[in-house]
Design an enzyme around this catalytic site. Structure first.
Site, short mmCIF file in Angstrom:
data_model
loop_
_atom_site.label_atom_id
_atom_site.label_comp_id
_atom_site.label_asym_id
_atom_site.label_seq_id
_atom_site.Cartn_x
_atom_site.Cartn_y
_atom_site.Cartn_z
N ASN A 167 -0.57 1.61 5.56
CA ASN A 167 -0.06 0.75 4.86
C ASN A 167 0.71 0.19 5.89
O ASN A 167 1.07 0.87 7.08
CB ASN A 167 0.90 1.69 4.32
CG ASN A 167 2.10 1.22 3.54
OD1 ASN A 167 3.27 1.74 3.78
ND2 ASN A 167 2.30 0.47 3.16
N GLY A 168 0.54 -1.32 5.86
CA GLY A 168 1.34 -1.91 7.64
C GLY A 168 0.51 -3.10 7.13
O GLY A 168 -0.44 -3.56 6.07
N CYS A 179 1.11 -1.17 -0.31
CA CYS A 179 0.05 -0.07 0.10
C CYS A 179 0.95 1.13 -0.01
O CYS A 179 1.87 1.64 0.16
CB CYS A 179 -1.19 0.55 1.09
SG CYS A 179 -2.25 -1.21 1.54
N TYR A 206 15.06 -2.22 -2.30
CA TYR A 206 14.00 -2.66 -3.94
C TYR A 206 11.99 -1.65 -3.69
O TYR A 206 11.96 -1.50 -5.53
CB TYR A 206 12.73 -4.46 -3.82
CG TYR A 206 12.07 -4.10 -4.76
CD1 TYR A 206 12.56 -4.31 -6.29
CD2 TYR A 206 11.21 -4.72 -4.40
CE1 TYR A 206 11.37 -5.02 -6.96
CE2 TYR A 206 9.66 -5.06 -4.94
CZ TYR A 206 9.99 -5.18 -6.24
OH TYR A 206 9.08 -5.41 -7.46
N GLY A 231 1.39 -0.33 -4.93
CA GLY A 231 0.09 -0.73 -5.54
C GLY A 231 -1.13 -0.59 -6.35
O GLY A 231 -0.63 0.42 -6.60
#
Ligand code: SF4
Length: 483
Positions: free
Chosen positions: A117-118, A16, A256, A42
């Site tokens: 996000n997480g 996300c 990445y 995402g």
């Protein structure tokens, strides 16, 4: 129907991205642009909730940000001076509209939109408790747990949020909007990123600074681990409501996930990747003619490798950027062609050469094997593989989509076995200490590592409460539809 890219399933995926802005007449349009810059985090669905002074107009849809919010009529409806947005990558199966964020609820104090996000690692445990207390869940996202916890508490929106977050465990970077108040918060270890920016008088929160560049905003700073920031008509206020802990930012963001043009913790992601490539060249030298990245993510590390090794860098593999969603449900025959549809060998720089391929990670190993084979077929004399992360031996439970441990090549094979499986002449990964050296540390501090590196070491810095308790795996997979 599966809609995730069937040829891109040999990478870990960020799940996300979040974005929020206040005090700007173009709030929704700027949020859409910010989400567009964060699309790499995402690609499954996106949503924006704005506040127009009375209502919270919202639009959520399955698809890419540009397709959803490129329509003028959609943005026009999202009026108001404040907005938050979210893009998500769903881990498995059918994307569910009810899980597309930002989530919204009318609570005692008024409307609340929230995006995350997480991943909360005690989500199932908390959900069971809340359901037992009578809470009725609308989605399967862990984010909704925070809404229910806030609903049953008393106090201001900030007090409710703080007391709710004290009950959850896991990795989270959250943006929330309550009227014209924008709130951002990072978990106490700061596993996932969140940055503060400024555009004129407007303040912005985003997962990465690349979301500021696209709208001409300036990067101000990273939100600190455990920091809760409140932005309203009184300015910007920071709170530190959790006991202080040593930070454990996700080191894979540098390797990445993050976009190379982003600044994370004050460090350029591109520079970090180059340094990792340089360290890798020192640790794993090879007598070769040409250094070739697996594009796009292997490029900065390959440049660093090439500079440290004093060997030429060439685009020996060309990536086709337009592959993916055209092939929604490929037959086995077409799927077999997958790597060739996405990557092709640039023979002029491969034939007759001793080639070093540089990539950021090996997950299942299927793509690596096919790329090595493709480079050999293009006439390479030798094919050596160098990887700018340590072997990925363990799954991530902090908001990154990782295959089960059993599907990770490095979980079941040593490096020599992996070399044989992918068919390379040699294979080497950067060491964990080499990675820390590239990040400016002398080595990995075994007692207090500077980063979360659990997918390389199996040392998880946040308890995996749901995993550790006797849970039904089917219910755990239900909660894998997370932000
Ligand atoms: Fe990042 Fe790996 Fe930690 Fe997940 S387990 S947060 S991917 S370092």
């Amino acid at each position: 129907m599966r809609t995730t890219n069937p040829f891109d399933d040999d990478k870990l995926h960020e799940e996300c991205a979040v974005f929020g802005i206040v005090d700007n007449e173009e709030a929704a349009a700027l949020t859409a642009l910010g989400l567009h810059a964060l699309q790499h985090r995402g690609q499954e669905a996106a949503g924006i909730v704005s506040f127009d002074g009375v209502q919270f107009p919202a639009h959520r849809e399955i698809g890419l940000v540009g397709d959803i919010f490129g329509r003028h009529s959609v943005i026009q409806r999202l009026n108001g001076n404040a907005a938050i947005g979210h893009t998500r990558y769903s881990t498995t199966g059918e994307p569910m509209m009810r899980n597309v964020q930002p989530l919204f609820a009318d609570l005692e104090f008024g409307g609340l939109a929230i995006a995350h996000n997480g991943n909360l690692t005690n989500a199932l445990t908390m959900r069971r408790e809340l359901v037992h207390q009578g809470c009725i869940f609308q989605s399967t996202t862990d984010t909704e747990i925070i809404i229910h916890l806030m609903a049953i508490r008393r106090g201001t929106v900030v007090e409710r949020l703080i007391s709710s977050l004290r009950q959850v465990e896991g990795a989270y970077s959250i943006v929330a909007l309550a009227s014209n108040t924008l709130i951002g918060v990072r978990d106490p270890l700061g596993v996932r990123p969140l940055v503060l920016g400024r555009l004129g008088e407007s303040h912005i929160l985003a997962s990465e600074s690349c979301a500021f560049d696209i709208i001409g905003a300036e990067y101000v700073r990273d939100i600190k681990p455990g920091e809760l920031i409140v932005i309203d008509e009184n300015g910007v206020h920071s709170h530190f409501p959790f006991p202080p802990m040593p930070s454990r930012f996700c080191v894979f963001e540098y390797i990445y996930f993050a976009r190379p043009d982003s600044m994370v913790e004050g460090t350029s992601v591109y520079e970090a990747r180059k340094r990792i490539g340089m360290e890798l060249a020192k640790e794993a030298p090879v007598d070769a003619d040409v250094i070739v990245p697996i594009p796009d993510s292997g490029v900065p590390a390959a440049i660093g490798f090439s500079q440290a090794a004093g060997k030429p860098f060439e685009y020996g593999i060309i990536r086709n950027h337009y592959v993916g969603r055209t092939f929604i449900e490929p037959s086995d025959e077409i799927r077999h062609l997958g790597v060739k549809l996405k990557h092709s060998a640039n023979r002029a720089y491969i034939t007759g050469k001793r080639v070093v391929l540089v990539d950021d990670s090996i997950v299942r190993g299927t793509t690596s094997r096919k790329i090595v084979e493709m480079v050999r077929q293009a006439g390479a004399k030798e094919v050596h593989m160098r990887i700018s992360s340590p072997p990925t031996t363990d799954s991530c439970f902090y908001g990154v989509d990782t295959p089960e441990r059993s599907a990770l090549l490095a979980a079941n094979n040593d490096v020599e076995e992996m070399r044989q499986l992918i068919g390379a002449d040699s294979l080497q990964f950067i060491s964990i200490d080499g990675l820390y050296r590239a990040m400016g540390q002398s080595e990995r501090d075994q007692d207090s590592p500077h980063y979360c590196d659990a997918c390389f070491t199996g040392e998880y810095p946040i308890p995996l409460t749901d995993m550790d308790s006797d849970q039904d795996s089917r219910q755990l997979s239900l909660l894998s539809e997370i932000g």
